[in-house]
Design a protein around this motif. Structure first.
Motif, PDB file in Angstrom:
ATOM      1  N   ALA A   6       0.921  -1.411   0.026  1.00  0.00           N
ATOM      2  CA  ALA A   6       0.033   0.138  -0.004  1.00  0.00           C
ATOM      3  C   ALA A   6       0.771   1.034   0.062  1.00  0.00           C
ATOM      4  O   ALA A   6       2.028   1.172   0.433  1.00  0.00           O
ATOM      5  CB  ALA A   6      -1.124   0.131   1.101  1.00  0.00           C
ATOM      6  N   HIS A  96      -0.336   1.134  -8.494  1.00  0.00           N
ATOM      7  CA  HIS A  96      -0.345   0.829  -7.118  1.00  0.00           C
ATOM      8  C   HIS A  96      -1.609   0.971  -6.521  1.00  0.00           C
ATOM      9  O   HIS A  96      -2.440   1.692  -6.781  1.00  0.00           O
ATOM     10  CB  HIS A  96       0.774   1.514  -6.497  1.00  0.00           C
ATOM     11  CG  HIS A  96       2.181   1.340  -7.094  1.00  0.00           C
ATOM     12  ND1 HIS A  96       2.951   0.428  -6.451  1.00  0.00           N
ATOM     13  CD2 HIS A  96       2.652   2.135  -7.975  1.00  0.00           C
ATOM     14  CE1 HIS A  96       4.082   0.427  -7.193  1.00  0.00           C
ATOM     15  NE2 HIS A  96       4.006   1.459  -8.258  1.00  0.00           N
ATOM     16  N   HIS A  97      -1.662   0.274  -5.162  1.00  0.00           N
ATOM     17  CA  HIS A  97      -2.722   0.423  -4.206  1.00  0.00           C
ATOM     18  C   HIS A  97      -2.562   1.718  -3.365  1.00  0.00           C
ATOM     19  O   HIS A  97      -1.887   1.678  -2.372  1.00  0.00           O
ATOM     20  CB  HIS A  97      -2.983  -0.715  -3.494  1.00  0.00           C
ATOM     21  CG  HIS A  97      -4.233  -0.534  -2.822  1.00  0.00           C
ATOM     22  ND1 HIS A  97      -5.517  -0.973  -3.032  1.00  0.00           N
ATOM     23  CD2 HIS A  97      -4.640  -0.224  -1.267  1.00  0.00           C
ATOM     24  CE1 HIS A  97      -6.574  -0.601  -2.243  1.00  0.00           C
ATOM     25  NE2 HIS A  97      -5.988  -0.149  -1.100  1.00  0.00           N
ATOM     26  N   ARG A 145      -7.026   4.746  -4.687  1.00  0.00           N
ATOM     27  CA  ARG A 145      -8.158   3.892  -4.809  1.00  0.00           C
ATOM     28  C   ARG A 145      -8.850   3.827  -3.652  1.00  0.00           C
ATOM     29  O   ARG A 145      -9.826   2.953  -3.934  1.00  0.00           O
ATOM     30  CB  ARG A 145      -7.086   2.432  -5.311  1.00  0.00           C
ATOM     31  CG  ARG A 145      -6.380   2.459  -6.428  1.00  0.00           C
ATOM     32  CD  ARG A 145      -6.093   0.905  -6.887  1.00  0.00           C
ATOM     33  NE  ARG A 145      -5.416   1.121  -8.010  1.00  0.00           N
ATOM     34  CZ  ARG A 145      -4.805   0.027  -8.743  1.00  0.00           C
ATOM     35  NH1 ARG A 145      -4.862  -1.129  -8.078  1.00  0.00           N
ATOM     36  NH2 ARG A 145      -3.990   0.155  -9.814  1.00  0.00           N
ATOM     37  N   LEU A 166      -7.675  -3.854   1.125  1.00  0.00           N
ATOM     38  CA  LEU A 166      -6.496  -4.308   0.388  1.00  0.00           C
ATOM     39  C   LEU A 166      -6.865  -5.737  -0.315  1.00  0.00           C
ATOM     40  O   LEU A 166      -7.275  -6.764   0.486  1.00  0.00           O
ATOM     41  CB  LEU A 166      -5.400  -4.527   1.157  1.00  0.00           C
ATOM     42  CG  LEU A 166      -4.675  -3.451   1.647  1.00  0.00           C
ATOM     43  CD1 LEU A 166      -3.548  -3.781   2.852  1.00  0.00           C
ATOM     44  CD2 LEU A 166      -4.034  -2.531   0.499  1.00  0.00           C
TER      45      LEU A 166
END
Length: 174
Positions: A6, A96-97, A145, A166
């Motif tokens: 994350a 990416h998250h 996100r 996640l």
């Protein structure tokens, strides 16, 4: 090659470092705080880098550290509040998250301690912080996100919300 679990973004005072530490601990990974890494490589505080070397030098070093972290860090990454303004960083974050830690102005002002030296808050810190929040809000929201509010929540509650979002951890938390 590894990538972060994350990436935390948000304004000064959003709790990126505090939440990042708690999240990394919960997930059993390490935290890379880009401001801390800037200080380690420069051998001085972020404030001193700004004052002694100038913002362009700080942003170049920050950009290098962020690029390395996004391409190879396997844990949690907490980005400096302004790093998302770099177009290259913004492009890379799309893969990416990214979790935007949203903070209300009053809480951000308390957390940053407007009496402590922060280079981008020089002059009238309260006005500068409000302006930074307003300017960066669309960028943070556009890159995220997930958006997780931090005002009024304990870091562990914030971590719960992040982990729930996640994809790779959802099934492990139920």
């Amino acid at each position: 090659m590894s990538t972060p679990v994350a990436v935390l973004i948000g304004s000064p005072g959003a709790g990126k470092t505090t939440v990042g530490r708690a999240l990394a601990e919960r997930l059993g990974v390490d935290l890379l705080d880009t401001d801390t890494e800037v200080e380690a490589r420069a051998g001085k505080s972020v404030g001193d880098v700004f004052v002694e070397d100038g913002e362009p030098a700080f942003r170049a070093l920050e950009r290098e550290i962020v690029a390395e972290a996004l391409s190879s860090w396997a844990g949690v990454v907490a980005l400096g509040g302004g790093s998302v303004l770099d177009p290259g960083t913004s492009d890379e974050l799309g893969r990416h998250h990214v979790v935007y830690l949203q903070v209300e102005f009053a809480d951000a002002a308390k957390r940053v301690g407007l009496d402590t030296p922060r280079p981008l808050l020089a002059g009238n810190p309260r006005t500068r912080l409000r302006k930074l929040l307003e300017e960066r809000l669309p960028v943070y929201e556009g890159l995220a996100r997930a958006t997780v509010p931090t005002s009024g929540y304990h870091p562990e509650e914030i971590v719960d919300a992040i982990v729930e979002g996640l994809p790779q951890y959802r099934e492990h938390t139920r």
